[in-house]
Scaffold this motif. Structure first.
Motif, PDB file in Angstrom:
ATOM      1  N   TYR A 119      -5.007 -47.218  32.556  1.00 54.90           N
ATOM      2  CA  TYR A 119      -4.337 -48.144  31.648  1.00 54.90           C
ATOM      3  C   TYR A 119      -2.837 -47.894  31.517  1.00 54.90           C
ATOM      4  O   TYR A 119      -2.087 -48.814  31.211  1.00 54.90           O
ATOM      5  CB  TYR A 119      -4.992 -48.076  30.262  1.00 54.90           C
ATOM      6  N   VAL A 120      -2.385 -46.664  31.700  1.00 58.99           N
ATOM      7  CA  VAL A 120      -0.952 -46.363  31.557  1.00 58.99           C
ATOM      8  C   VAL A 120      -0.544 -45.440  32.712  1.00 58.99           C
ATOM      9  O   VAL A 120      -0.287 -44.249  32.517  1.00 58.99           O
ATOM     10  CB  VAL A 120      -0.640 -45.683  30.201  1.00 58.99           C
ATOM     11  N   PRO A 121      -0.492 -45.929  33.920  1.00 53.26           N
ATOM     12  CA  PRO A 121      -0.209 -45.073  35.089  1.00 53.26           C
ATOM     13  C   PRO A 121       1.100 -44.300  34.962  1.00 53.26           C
ATOM     14  O   PRO A 121       1.180 -43.141  35.387  1.00 53.26           O
ATOM     15  CB  PRO A 121      -0.155 -46.073  36.248  1.00 53.26           C
ATOM     16  N   ALA A 122       2.132 -44.919  34.388  1.00 51.26           N
ATOM     17  CA  ALA A 122       3.421 -44.223  34.270  1.00 51.26           C
ATOM     18  C   ALA A 122       3.306 -43.005  33.356  1.00 51.26           C
ATOM     19  O   ALA A 122       3.928 -41.964  33.597  1.00 51.26           O
ATOM     20  CB  ALA A 122       4.485 -45.184  33.734  1.00 51.26           C
ATOM     21  N   PHE A 123       2.494 -43.143  32.305  1.00 50.60           N
ATOM     22  CA  PHE A 123       2.301 -42.027  31.377  1.00 50.60           C
ATOM     23  C   PHE A 123       1.478 -40.920  32.022  1.00 50.60           C
ATOM     24  O   PHE A 123       1.643 -39.728  31.717  1.00 50.60           O
ATOM     25  CB  PHE A 123       1.609 -42.529  30.105  1.00 50.60           C
ATOM     26  N   PHE A 124       0.552 -41.262  32.912  1.00 49.23           N
ATOM     27  CA  PHE A 124      -0.347 -40.285  33.541  1.00 49.23           C
ATOM     28  C   PHE A 124       0.436 -39.175  34.232  1.00 49.23           C
ATOM     29  O   PHE A 124       0.082 -37.997  34.125  1.00 49.23           O
ATOM     30  CB  PHE A 124      -1.251 -41.005  34.545  1.00 49.23           C
ATOM     31  N   TRP A 125       1.503 -39.524  34.958  1.00 44.22           N
ATOM     32  CA  TRP A 125       2.240 -38.522  35.718  1.00 44.22           C
ATOM     33  C   TRP A 125       2.969 -37.549  34.798  1.00 44.22           C
ATOM     34  O   TRP A 125       3.124 -36.372  35.125  1.00 44.22           O
ATOM     35  CB  TRP A 125       3.218 -39.208  36.670  1.00 44.22           C
ATOM     36  N   TRP A 126       3.416 -38.017  33.636  1.00 45.45           N
ATOM     37  CA  TRP A 126       4.028 -37.100  32.663  1.00 45.45           C
ATOM     38  C   TRP A 126       2.969 -36.218  31.995  1.00 45.45           C
ATOM     39  O   TRP A 126       3.270 -35.135  31.488  1.00 45.45           O
ATOM     40  CB  TRP A 126       4.761 -37.900  31.587  1.00 45.45           C
ATOM     41  N   PHE A 127       1.750 -36.705  31.988  1.00 45.29           N
ATOM     42  CA  PHE A 127       0.651 -36.053  31.277  1.00 45.29           C
ATOM     43  C   PHE A 127      -0.035 -34.987  32.133  1.00 45.29           C
ATOM     44  O   PHE A 127      -0.868 -34.231  31.636  1.00 45.29           O
ATOM     45  CB  PHE A 127      -0.356 -37.149  30.892  1.00 45.29           C
ATOM     46  N   ILE A 128       0.315 -34.926  33.421  1.00 44.51           N
ATOM     47  CA  ILE A 128      -0.397 -34.048  34.362  1.00 44.51           C
ATOM     48  C   ILE A 128      -0.410 -32.574  33.940  1.00 44.51           C
ATOM     49  O   ILE A 128      -1.456 -31.917  34.042  1.00 44.51           O
ATOM     50  CB  ILE A 128       0.173 -34.217  35.785  1.00 44.51           C
ATOM     51  N   PRO A 129       0.714 -31.954  33.471  1.00 39.10           N
ATOM     52  CA  PRO A 129       0.645 -30.529  33.095  1.00 39.10           C
ATOM     53  C   PRO A 129      -0.415 -30.231  32.044  1.00 39.10           C
ATOM     54  O   PRO A 129      -1.100 -29.202  32.122  1.00 39.10           O
ATOM     55  CB  PRO A 129       2.059 -30.246  32.563  1.00 39.10           C
ATOM     56  N   VAL A 130      -0.585 -31.146  31.080  1.00 34.90           N
ATOM     57  CA  VAL A 130      -1.610 -30.943  30.050  1.00 34.90           C
ATOM     58  C   VAL A 130      -2.996 -31.164  30.637  1.00 34.90           C
ATOM     59  O   VAL A 130      -3.921 -30.370  30.411  1.00 34.90           O
ATOM     60  CB  VAL A 130      -1.368 -31.892  28.857  1.00 34.90           C
ATOM     61  N   LEU A 131      -3.151 -32.236  31.411  1.00 33.17           N
ATOM     62  CA  LEU A 131      -4.465 -32.546  31.997  1.00 33.17           C
ATOM     63  C   LEU A 131      -4.925 -31.450  32.938  1.00 33.17           C
ATOM     64  O   LEU A 131      -6.104 -31.082  32.962  1.00 33.17           O
ATOM     65  CB  LEU A 131      -4.388 -33.871  32.752  1.00 33.17           C
ATOM     66  N   LEU A 132      -4.012 -30.916  33.729  1.00 29.28           N
ATOM     67  CA  LEU A 132      -4.367 -29.891  34.710  1.00 29.28           C
ATOM     68  C   LEU A 132      -4.935 -28.653  34.024  1.00 29.28           C
ATOM     69  O   LEU A 132      -5.931 -28.074  34.476  1.00 29.28           O
ATOM     70  CB  LEU A 132      -3.129 -29.526  35.535  1.00 29.28           C
ATOM     71  N   GLY A 133      -4.307 -28.230  32.927  1.00 29.95           N
ATOM     72  CA  GLY A 133      -4.798 -27.067  32.210  1.00 29.95           C
ATOM     73  C   GLY A 133      -6.198 -27.268  31.668  1.00 29.95           C
ATOM     74  O   GLY A 133      -7.037 -26.357  31.703  1.00 29.95           O
TER      75      GLY A 133
END
Length: 569
Positions: A477-491
């Motif tokens: 739904y928010v692809p642009a936000f996903f890339w900024w969110f990667i450090p949190v998601l990865l952990g």
């Protein structure tokens, strides 16, 4: 952002103090009437409160401290007290036997004492209160240790001398350096605590001075002021916000300050050590205990009578846990806002206006805030590394500049991966406490051990699921936000393997062989740590009964008259 700012400027001022080497405000350097080194020191009690701990490790540590004090020639000025609140009968009998063995091995009758309280009233603070009211009148000072504390004899003697030179100081806290654990997780934390810790403690002293804080162990206290002012009341209401004050140390420091006494952090006093949890899960369990105690301080921060800095200490203790749910709320709000932004079509013309109204862009402001925040988070690590350029001895102790730099980079990556995991842990703890679910004060598992898949999956499974779901939703739904969110998601997605791998003892030893995460205590251990290692490895008790391995110590005490004669039931 304010929370990050406080940490950054504390570290920056610590960097400045260590870089210049001119801190005339350090308590150890302030001019005062100095007693001759050969003058007898006042009687000082070394206290070790314990609760269902590993008896072998407790008494091995005490023996190491005892031997280190003997090396100074000042052993006769100190008495040792093991203050047990142990409720497990097996551990209790083992403690008494280990105490008897230590007394006989070191000819410590009349100098090395043990007592087990009949009731565990008010936990550790009640344990210390019991000592002070019964035996405190025999001593001018008491040095409080934790079950895993180790301190050099020279450090203990110097603490007493500083207190003698400064009669208005009621409490002197030393910064304990983490040591002795071998798992990868613990070695990373030991490296970070050793390299960054001295800069942060120097910064704390820069703005606290005589209104410092108390961390509950590895500190010396003047007994009479402690008796006069540090009796802790029960908070009104039921747990978790009422009842006994769990994090008593902050409160005791504030009470001493309220009475006009000084409390100092001797940041430049070396030779103070402690051990830390060996795995991420154990670290989180300890955090759960501390969380409840620190959130109680919210009531105290608003109470009457405390000065501004004491209120700030209480508030910082609260914020150290509230920061996690606030960060989570910030991430959620940012994601929701980003989603709504994608659903809106820009409108350039309103009404009869023929001039387009362009959307307002905050890209510059947001980028500036992001860069400033990242600078405040990571620049202290660079500054701590830069301080190694000043001292050849320290640089070698950390494995050289190249290995130290690589260790900082890997530690930073590890911190980024574990930060969102700890955020969810602490958010869960705060919510549980707000729902009035008390945790009590259970004993810790301090020895090295590894996390299995089942334990990791049960503990981190929900965190992994949250990471997968949040990542899928943001990507769709928010692809642009996903890339900024990667450090949190990865952990979050990697929580299970990171927890298991970081608990590995083999990886911890391998990292040491490669020269990573080295500390001065590993490359050039002080004598007291050698003594501890010898005591744990050789462990040849004087008492024959300790050389046996019975099925149960308590049953042995009831059935063996010799063992029964050694303990107090």
């Amino acid at each position: 952002f304010s929370w990050i700012c406080v940490s950054f400027w504390t570290a920056f001022m610590g960097f400045f103090v260590i870089l210049t080497g001119r801190d005339r405000w350090a308590i150890s350097r302030q001019s005062a009437p100095f007693s001759a080194p050969a003058a007898p020191l006042p009687r000082t009690a070394i206290l070790m409160p314990i609760y269902n701990e590993d008896s072998e490790r407790v008494f091995a540590g005490l023996r190491a401290i005892h031997r280190s004090l003997a090396d100074t020639g000042r052993l006769g000025d100190f008495d040792f007290f093991v203050l047990s609140d142990t409720r497990d009968p097996e551990v209790w009998v083992e403690e008494e036997l280990r105490w008897q063995d230590m007394v006989r091995a070191l000819d410590g009758k009349g100098r090395i004492f043990y007592r087990n309280r009949p009731e565990n009233i008010s936990r550790k603070s009640g344990n210390l209160e019991d000592f002070c009211t019964r035996w405190g009148g025999h001593y001018r000072y008491m040095i409080v240790l934790d079950a895993d504390s180790i301190m050099k004899g020279e450090t203990l003697v110097e603490m007493v001398r500083i207190m003698e030179r400064h009669p208005r100081v009621a409490l002197l806290q030393t910064p304990p350096v983490p040591i002795n654990r071998v798992s990868l997780f613990a070695r990373i934390l030991q490296f970070a605590g050793s390299l960054y810790g001295r800069m942060f403690t120097a910064g704390l002293n820069y703005w606290q001075l005589g209104e410092s804080n108390y961390w509950g162990h590895n500190a010396i206290l003047r007994v009479q002021p402690f008796l006069d002012h540090c009796g802790l009341p029960k908070l009104p209401g039921r747990e978790p916000f009422g009842g006994d004050i769990l994090s008593h140390d902050f409160v005791e420091a504030a009470l001493l300050r309220r009475a006009g006494w000084e409390v100092w952090l001797a940041y430049d006093l070396e030779g103070s050590y402690e051990e830390i949890p060996p795995t991420l899960i154990d670290y989180a369990k300890r955090d759960r205990r501390w969380c409840q105690g620190n959130l109680q301080h919210l009531r105290l921060a608003l109470s009457q009578g405390f000065n501004a800095l004491s209120r700030l200490h209480f508030s910082m203790g609260v914020m150290s846990y509230l920061a996690s749910p606030l960060w989570l709320l910030f991430l959620i709000a940012t994601g929701v806002e980003a989603y709504f932004q994608t659903q809106q079509e820009p409108v350039y013309f309103f009404g009869q206006n023929w001039i387009p109204v362009w959307p307002v862009s905050f890209a510059v402001e947001m980028t500036t805030v992001l860069l400033v925040t990242l600078t405040m988070l990571f620049l202290p690590k660079v500054l701590a590394l830069a301080l190694l350029l000043k001292e050849n001895r320290l640089r070698r102790a950390y494995g050289g500049m190249l290995n130290a730099t690589l260790s900082v980079v890997l530690e930073t990556v590890f911190s980024v991966l574990t930060a969102p995991v700890l955020m969810l842990f602490q958010t869960k703890f705060v919510l549980a406490i707000l729902m009035r679910r008390a945790v009590g004060w259970p004993s810790q598992q301090r020895g090295d051990h590894e996390t299995g898949f089942r334990e990791a999956a049960l503990t981190h499974g929900m965190q992994t699921l949250i990471g997968v779901v949040a990542g899928a939703l943001s990507y769709q739904y928010v692809p642009a936000f996903f890339w900024w969110f990667i450090p949190v998601l990865l952990g979050l997605v990697l929580a299970i393997p990171v927890s298991m791998l970081s608990s590995s003892i083999a990886l911890g030893r391998l990292s040491r062989e490669w020269g990573l995460f080295l500390t001065p205590e590993e490359t050039d251990p002080p004598a007291v740590l050698h003594y501890l290692e010898e005591n744990l490895e050789e462990d040849e008790p004087v008492l024959p009964v300790l050389r046996e391995a019975p099925s149960g110590r308590f049953v042995q005490a009831l059935t063996d008259p010799y063992v029964l004669s050694l303990i107090h039931i």
